[in-house]
Design an enzyme around this catalytic site. Structure first.
Site, short mmCIF file in Angstrom:
data_model
loop_
_atom_site.label_atom_id
_atom_site.label_comp_id
_atom_site.label_asym_id
_atom_site.label_seq_id
_atom_site.Cartn_x
_atom_site.Cartn_y
_atom_site.Cartn_z
N HIS A 125 7.64 -5.23 5.69
CA HIS A 125 7.84 -3.94 4.99
C HIS A 125 7.42 -4.10 3.53
O HIS A 125 6.28 -4.44 3.26
CB HIS A 125 9.32 -3.53 5.18
N HIS B 115 -0.08 -0.65 10.26
CA HIS B 115 1.01 0.23 9.85
C HIS B 115 1.59 0.89 11.08
O HIS B 115 0.85 1.25 12.00
CB HIS B 115 0.50 1.31 8.89
N ASP C 110 -0.08 -2.01 0.63
CA ASP C 110 0.23 -3.30 0.00
C ASP C 110 -1.00 -4.19 -0.20
O ASP C 110 -0.91 -5.23 -0.84
CB ASP C 110 1.24 -4.05 0.86
#
Ligand code: SDX
Length: 429
Positions: A266, A307, A365
């Site tokens: 996460h 994702h 990210d």
């Protein structure tokens, strides 16, 4: 009022179970499965891949089309035209503020930026090399011990004060985590600076000289805050909602969100991306790591890729990539080896059948860590910054949950353990 009816027929049963269906303003219709319990059934959905756990008006994501809307406004437009604090207002209130509303909102946030002086002592209990996320989880949870005057979660005014306190104090706490880890004195907030400028001041300023924030870096920082602000019912936000459903103190709920975000699957992925790029070290090693990511026997995954929802591009990753180029150009960083490896990794992965078939694209990210590193922020602080940014999402969902009739969240299970059996004395085993 149901929009449609779903009919469930079950082997061995003559009758069908009728289930109401509801349509939202965007996204898939939902099937209301609540009556199934009364019929002796549970639904089964490990990881909540197909479960709408609540109704919400805050954020909409279309994973197939790479769409992310905050109260209807596309993330790309907000990243280009808005600011983090204006987006905070939008997430909390559902509308963009007028000039006066924004000025009042910013002014109120500025009035809450300091933390109670006694909180400084909490830091002394940690080793200098403690991970900043370990410190942040603790200090954010400790806020519960300081604010007894705004804890009636059923009072909208109290919920608003909690929101302001958290939006305002998270940058201060985040910077304190960093300063403590490098043995430098804490910097008090400066209310003459913008939210992002103040964060950079608290991170990189020192008592011996005035810190002048670089406007390009401050803009990039603000954009990073904005891009991470909210993301529907992700793991940490769902945790905050579930914690909130027990009536827990809002600061404790946010601390639960911080803890959940820390995981590398996460919010911990941004730190893991940079560690991975450093481990790859040279573009010639990329094929080895791609092979490891594809090997079902190797639990290595390409951090920053994939994702749960986006089965196409992550719109935030596109904006982040542009910001990355702007920051490196501003800092005169050419041929950054990490960026070079990242770009080659992205190109290879986007052509490799394994990733294409599984629709694994760079997520938010993948590039954020390169920007943060270029600004001078250590990778151990990356998830702290994600937590700082996501606080507005957590508190907006927490407030939305408490703004309407609710009940404690209590999922059930498919039990496959031993059926009833009698106790056996130790001497007889
Ligand atoms: C965030 O939910 C949110 O909205 C989160 C977030 C937010 O803003 O709150 O967007 C922030 O958490 C972004 C994600 C950051 N995490 C990473 O970058 C870590 C690397 N990614 C993975 O761990 C993974 O992609 C997840 C956790 C993000 C998603 O996992 P899923 O949806 O459970 O997918 P999966 O594990 O079922 O994977 C499907 C297949 C599997 O292969 P097969 O079993 O089909 O053979 O894809 C493979 C997985 O092995 N796979 C990967 C991979 N991600 C999935 N293989 C290699 N590298 C990867 N990164």
């Amino acid at each position: 009022m149901a929009d449609k009816i779903a009919k469930l027929s079950i082997d061995g049963s003559d009758s069908e179970i009728e289930l109401s269906m509801y349509s939202g303003s965007e996204g898939p219709d939902v099937i209301d499965v609540r009556p199934l319990t009364g019929q002796g059934y549970f639904t089964y959905d490990p990881g909540f891949v197909s479960t709408a756990a609540c109704e919400s008006k805050i954020t909409y994501i279309d994973g197939e089309k790479g769409i992310l809307l905050h109260a209807g406004y596309p993330i790309e437009q907000l990243a280009e035209n808005s600011s983090y604090l204006e987006t905070c207002y939008l997430l909390l209130n559902g509308e963009l503020p007028t000039k006066d509303q924004l000025a009042a909102f910013v002014g109120t946030v500025k009035g809450h930026t300091m933390v109670h002086e006694q909180m400084h002592h909490f830091f002394q209990g940690f080793r200098r090399d403690a991970h900043p996320m370990a410190i942040m989880v603790s200090v954010v949870g400790a806020l519960s011990a300081f604010y007894h005057d705004s804890l009636d979660i059923n009072d909208a005014k109290h919920r608003e004060v909690c929101a302001f306190r958290l939006i305002a104090k998270m940058p201060t706490i985040a910077a304190m985590c960093y300063k403590y880890s490098i043995g430098m004195p804490f910097q008090y907030p400066r209310n003459d600076l913008s939210y992002a400028e103040n964060f950079l001041h608290m991170m990189f300023g020192n008592p011996c000289e005035e810190y002048v924030p670089n406007p390009i870096l401050a803009r990039a920082m603000d954009r990073i805050f904005l891009l991470h602000a909210d993301h529907e019912q992700n793991a940490s936000t769902s945790t905050v909602r579930l914690a909130g459903s027990s009536g827990a103190n809002p600061f404790a709920c946010i601390a639960a969100g911080v803890a959940t975000l820390w995981g590398p699957a996460h919010g911990g992925a941004n730190e893991a991306v940079l560690n991975m790029l450093e481990e790859i070290g040279d573009a010639k090693n990329i094929p080895e790591f791609i092979a490891r990511a594809k090997d079902p026997e190797d639990n290595f995954r390409l951090m920053g890729f994939g994702h749960r929802v986006y089965r196409n591009f992550d719109p935030r990753a596109n904006v982040m990539k542009t910001t990355c180029d702007e920051v490196l150009a501003e800092l005169g960083i050419k041929d950054d080896p990490m960026l070079e490896i990242a770009k080659q990794l992205e190109q290879i992965a986007l052509q490799d059948e394994y990733f294409v078939k599984r629709k694994l694209y760079p997520n938010v990210d993948f590039y954020s860590g390169i920007i943060l590193k270029a600004i001078g922020i250590p990778s151990s602080m990356f998830t702290v910054i994600f937590a700082l940014s996501r606080t507005i999402g957590w508190i907006s969902h927490w407030a939305e949950f408490h703004s309407e009739p609710n009940k404690i969240g209590r999922p059930r299970q498919l039990y496959t353990g031993p059926s009833k059996r009698d106790y056996v004395e130790c001497s007889d085993r």
